[in-house]
Design a protein around this motif. Structure first.
Motif, PDB file in Angstrom:
ATOM      1  N   PHE A   2       0.836  -1.198   0.000  1.00 11.72           N
ATOM      2  CA  PHE A   2       0.000   0.000   0.000  1.00 11.72           C
ATOM      3  C   PHE A   2       0.873   1.252   0.000  1.00 11.72           C
ATOM      4  O   PHE A   2       1.822   1.355   0.769  1.00 11.72           O
ATOM      5  N   GLN A   3       0.559   2.184  -0.864  1.00 11.12           N
ATOM      6  CA  GLN A   3       1.242   3.472  -0.897  1.00 11.12           C
ATOM      7  C   GLN A   3       0.380   4.502  -0.172  1.00 11.12           C
ATOM      8  O   GLN A   3      -0.800   4.650  -0.484  1.00 11.12           O
ATOM      9  N   MET A   4       0.949   5.170   0.798  1.00 10.26           N
ATOM     10  CA  MET A   4       0.217   6.214   1.517  1.00 10.26           C
ATOM     11  C   MET A   4       0.332   7.507   0.706  1.00 10.26           C
ATOM     12  O   MET A   4       1.430   8.025   0.514  1.00 10.26           O
ATOM     13  N   PRO A   5      -0.800   8.010   0.206  1.00  5.30           N
ATOM     14  CA  PRO A   5      -0.747   9.184  -0.671  1.00  5.30           C
ATOM     15  C   PRO A   5      -0.399  10.464   0.096  1.00  5.30           C
ATOM     16  O   PRO A   5      -0.873  10.679   1.205  1.00  5.30           O
ATOM     17  N   ILE A   6       0.425  11.263  -0.529  1.00  6.39           N
ATOM     18  CA  ILE A   6       0.727  12.608  -0.042  1.00  6.39           C
ATOM     19  C   ILE A   6       0.230  13.558  -1.115  1.00  6.39           C
ATOM     20  O   ILE A   6       0.573  13.414  -2.289  1.00  6.39           O
ATOM     21  N   VAL A   7      -0.611  14.519  -0.721  1.00  4.13           N
ATOM     22  CA  VAL A   7      -1.253  15.398  -1.693  1.00  4.13           C
ATOM     23  C   VAL A   7      -1.028  16.843  -1.306  1.00  4.13           C
ATOM     24  O   VAL A   7      -1.215  17.222  -0.144  1.00  4.13           O
ATOM     25  N   LEU A   9      -2.713  19.995  -1.342  1.00  2.00           N
ATOM     26  CA  LEU A   9      -4.125  20.350  -1.487  1.00  2.00           C
ATOM     27  C   LEU A   9      -4.353  21.585  -2.344  1.00  2.00           C
ATOM     28  O   LEU A   9      -5.287  21.624  -3.152  1.00  2.00           O
ATOM     29  N   LEU A  10      -3.513  22.593  -2.190  1.00  2.02           N
ATOM     30  CA  LEU A  10      -3.673  23.804  -2.989  1.00  2.02           C
ATOM     31  C   LEU A  10      -3.448  23.498  -4.470  1.00  2.02           C
ATOM     32  O   LEU A  10      -4.220  23.941  -5.328  1.00  2.02           O
ATOM     33  N   LYS A  11      -2.422  22.703  -4.785  1.00  4.74           N
ATOM     34  CA  LYS A  11      -2.179  22.335  -6.188  1.00  4.74           C
ATOM     35  C   LYS A  11      -3.331  21.508  -6.747  1.00  4.74           C
ATOM     36  O   LYS A  11      -3.700  21.649  -7.911  1.00  4.74           O
ATOM     37  N   GLU A  12      -3.910  20.658  -5.921  1.00  6.21           N
ATOM     38  CA  GLU A  12      -5.058  19.848  -6.366  1.00  6.21           C
ATOM     39  C   GLU A  12      -6.232  20.761  -6.713  1.00  6.21           C
ATOM     40  O   GLU A  12      -6.910  20.556  -7.719  1.00  6.21           O
ATOM     41  N   GLY A  13      -6.475  21.772  -5.896  1.00  3.30           N
ATOM     42  CA  GLY A  13      -7.534  22.738  -6.188  1.00  3.30           C
ATOM     43  C   GLY A  13      -7.254  23.522  -7.462  1.00  3.30           C
ATOM     44  O   GLY A  13      -8.153  23.754  -8.270  1.00  3.30           O
ATOM     45  N   GLU A  14      -5.999  23.917  -7.648  1.00  3.39           N
ATOM     46  CA  GLU A  14      -5.629  24.653  -8.858  1.00  3.39           C
ATOM     47  C   GLU A  14      -5.817  23.798 -10.112  1.00  3.39           C
ATOM     48  O   GLU A  14      -6.222  24.298 -11.163  1.00  3.39           O
ATOM     49  N   VAL A  23     -14.671  18.174  -8.795  1.00  2.00           N
ATOM     50  CA  VAL A  23     -14.262  17.273  -7.720  1.00  2.00           C
ATOM     51  C   VAL A  23     -13.048  16.460  -8.147  1.00  2.00           C
ATOM     52  O   VAL A  23     -12.985  15.987  -9.276  1.00  2.00           O
ATOM     53  N   SER A  24     -12.107  16.305  -7.220  1.00  2.00           N
ATOM     54  CA  SER A  24     -10.966  15.410  -7.420  1.00  2.00           C
ATOM     55  C   SER A  24     -10.936  14.437  -6.244  1.00  2.00           C
ATOM     56  O   SER A  24     -10.654  14.833  -5.108  1.00  2.00           O
ATOM     57  N   VAL A  25     -11.252  13.178  -6.520  1.00  4.08           N
ATOM     58  CA  VAL A  25     -11.237  12.166  -5.473  1.00  4.08           C
ATOM     59  C   VAL A  25      -9.791  11.781  -5.202  1.00  4.08           C
ATOM     60  O   VAL A  25      -9.080  11.337  -6.106  1.00  4.08           O
ATOM     61  N   LEU A  26      -9.352  11.976  -3.963  1.00  4.20           N
ATOM     62  CA  LEU A  26      -7.968  11.655  -3.591  1.00  4.20           C
ATOM     63  C   LEU A  26      -7.830  10.182  -3.263  1.00  4.20           C
ATOM     64  O   LEU A  26      -6.841   9.561  -3.618  1.00  4.20           O
ATOM     65  N   TRP A  27      -8.813   9.632  -2.552  1.00  9.77           N
ATOM     66  CA  TRP A  27      -8.875   8.191  -2.331  1.00  9.77           C
ATOM     67  C   TRP A  27     -10.263   7.784  -1.869  1.00  9.77           C
ATOM     68  O   TRP A  27     -10.994   8.569  -1.289  1.00  9.77           O
ATOM     69  N   GLN A  28     -10.598   6.522  -2.210  1.00  7.98           N
ATOM     70  CA  GLN A  28     -11.833   5.883  -1.757  1.00  7.98           C
ATOM     71  C   GLN A  28     -11.436   4.522  -1.216  1.00  7.98           C
ATOM     72  O   GLN A  28     -10.827   3.734  -1.913  1.00  7.98           O
ATOM     73  N   GLU A  31     -13.726   2.447   4.394  1.00  7.52           N
ATOM     74  CA  GLU A  31     -14.088   3.289   5.540  1.00  7.52           C
ATOM     75  C   GLU A  31     -13.767   4.773   5.343  1.00  7.52           C
ATOM     76  O   GLU A  31     -13.965   5.569   6.249  1.00  7.52           O
ATOM     77  N   SER A  32     -13.249   5.142   4.160  1.00  6.73           N
ATOM     78  CA  SER A  32     -12.787   6.511   3.990  1.00  6.73           C
ATOM     79  C   SER A  32     -12.936   6.981   2.546  1.00  6.73           C
ATOM     80  O   SER A  32     -12.579   6.273   1.609  1.00  6.73           O
ATOM     81  N   LEU A  33     -13.477   8.167   2.395  1.00  6.53           N
ATOM     82  CA  LEU A  33     -13.584   8.852   1.114  1.00  6.53           C
ATOM     83  C   LEU A  33     -13.059  10.253   1.344  1.00  6.53           C
ATOM     84  O   LEU A  33     -13.515  10.948   2.259  1.00  6.53           O
ATOM     85  N   VAL A  34     -12.090  10.676   0.538  1.00 12.61           N
ATOM     86  CA  VAL A  34     -11.516  12.017   0.679  1.00 12.61           C
ATOM     87  C   VAL A  34     -11.438  12.649  -0.703  1.00 12.61           C
ATOM     88  O   VAL A  34     -10.955  12.019  -1.658  1.00 12.61           O
ATOM     89  N   PHE A  35     -11.924  13.885  -0.794  1.00 15.23           N
ATOM     90  CA  PHE A  35     -11.863  14.583  -2.079  1.00 15.23           C
ATOM     91  C   PHE A  35     -11.685  16.080  -1.867  1.00 15.23           C
ATOM     92  O   PHE A  35     -11.987  16.617  -0.804  1.00 15.23           O
ATOM     93  N   VAL A  36     -11.173  16.736  -2.916  1.00 16.85           N
ATOM     94  CA  VAL A  36     -11.081  18.190  -2.964  1.00 16.85           C
ATOM     95  C   VAL A  36     -12.194  18.653  -3.889  1.00 16.85           C
ATOM     96  O   VAL A  36     -12.406  18.080  -4.968  1.00 16.85           O
TER      97      VAL A  36
END
Length: 172
Positions: A2-7, A9-14, A23-28, A31-36
């Motif tokens: 498993f690779q632990m993502p490092i993001v 956030l400001l660049k993802e929004g840009e 929407v940009s889904v960072l991971w699903q 038990e966890s859903l994270v998006f910008v």
């Protein structure tokens, strides 16, 4: 492995702004859903999420409209760098401009859970319409689908109580 993502956030929004995506889904994960998310200038619905949400304002400011147990609309202001917790089942409407970015963390949907989107008359607050979706993959952008269904129907946008028609935005 498993690779632990490092993001960044400001660049993802840009990136969202540059591509026009919302929407940009960072991971699903189960038990966890994270998006910008990038703001929508026309947001007017209230989302009823079957899971708790944590929202962090990366850039800009958001007015989080929500409905109390008695149906009254209130507004919580989330400034840049602030975080807010929204319990499952609370109708809420995150309203912020397209040049602002929000990080959202929630639980991925369990089998059979339904997301609901509700609109209310801007004049008399009577319920206008509700869209419901089973969200298996947040990359499908259920908010945009709900908006298209609602705004493409003048019948859905017309208040049965006072006759007011909610105008459709130029683009959804």
């Amino acid at each position: 492995m498993f690779q632990m993502p490092i993001v960044d956030l400001l660049k993802e929004g840009e990136k969202l702004s540059a591509t026009g995506k919302r929407v940009s889904v960072l991971w699903q994960a189960p038990e966890s859903l994270v998006f910008v998310a990038r703001g929508r200038e026309y947001r007017s619905e209230f989302h009823i999420n079957p899971s708790d949400e944590m929202m962090y304002m990366i850039k800009g400011e958001m007015n989080l409209h929500y409905r109390t147990a008695d149906g009254k609309e209130e507004i919580a202001v989330l400034k840049e760098g602030a975080v807010i917790y929204t319990p499952a089942g609370i109708p809420h409407s995150p309203r912020f401009p397209p040049d602002a970015y929000l990080l959202v963390q929630e639980r991925a949907r369990q089998k059979g859970e339904i997301d609901r989107f509700q609109w209310f008359c801007q004049k008399c607050d009577h319920p206008l319409h509700e869209e419901s979706f089973t969200v298996a993959d947040y990359n499908a952008d259920p908010v945009s689908k709900a908006y298209r269904n609602f705004f493409e129907s003048e019948e859905f946008r017309t208040c049965k109580a006072c006759g007011t028609v909610m105008p459709a935005p130029e683009s959804t």
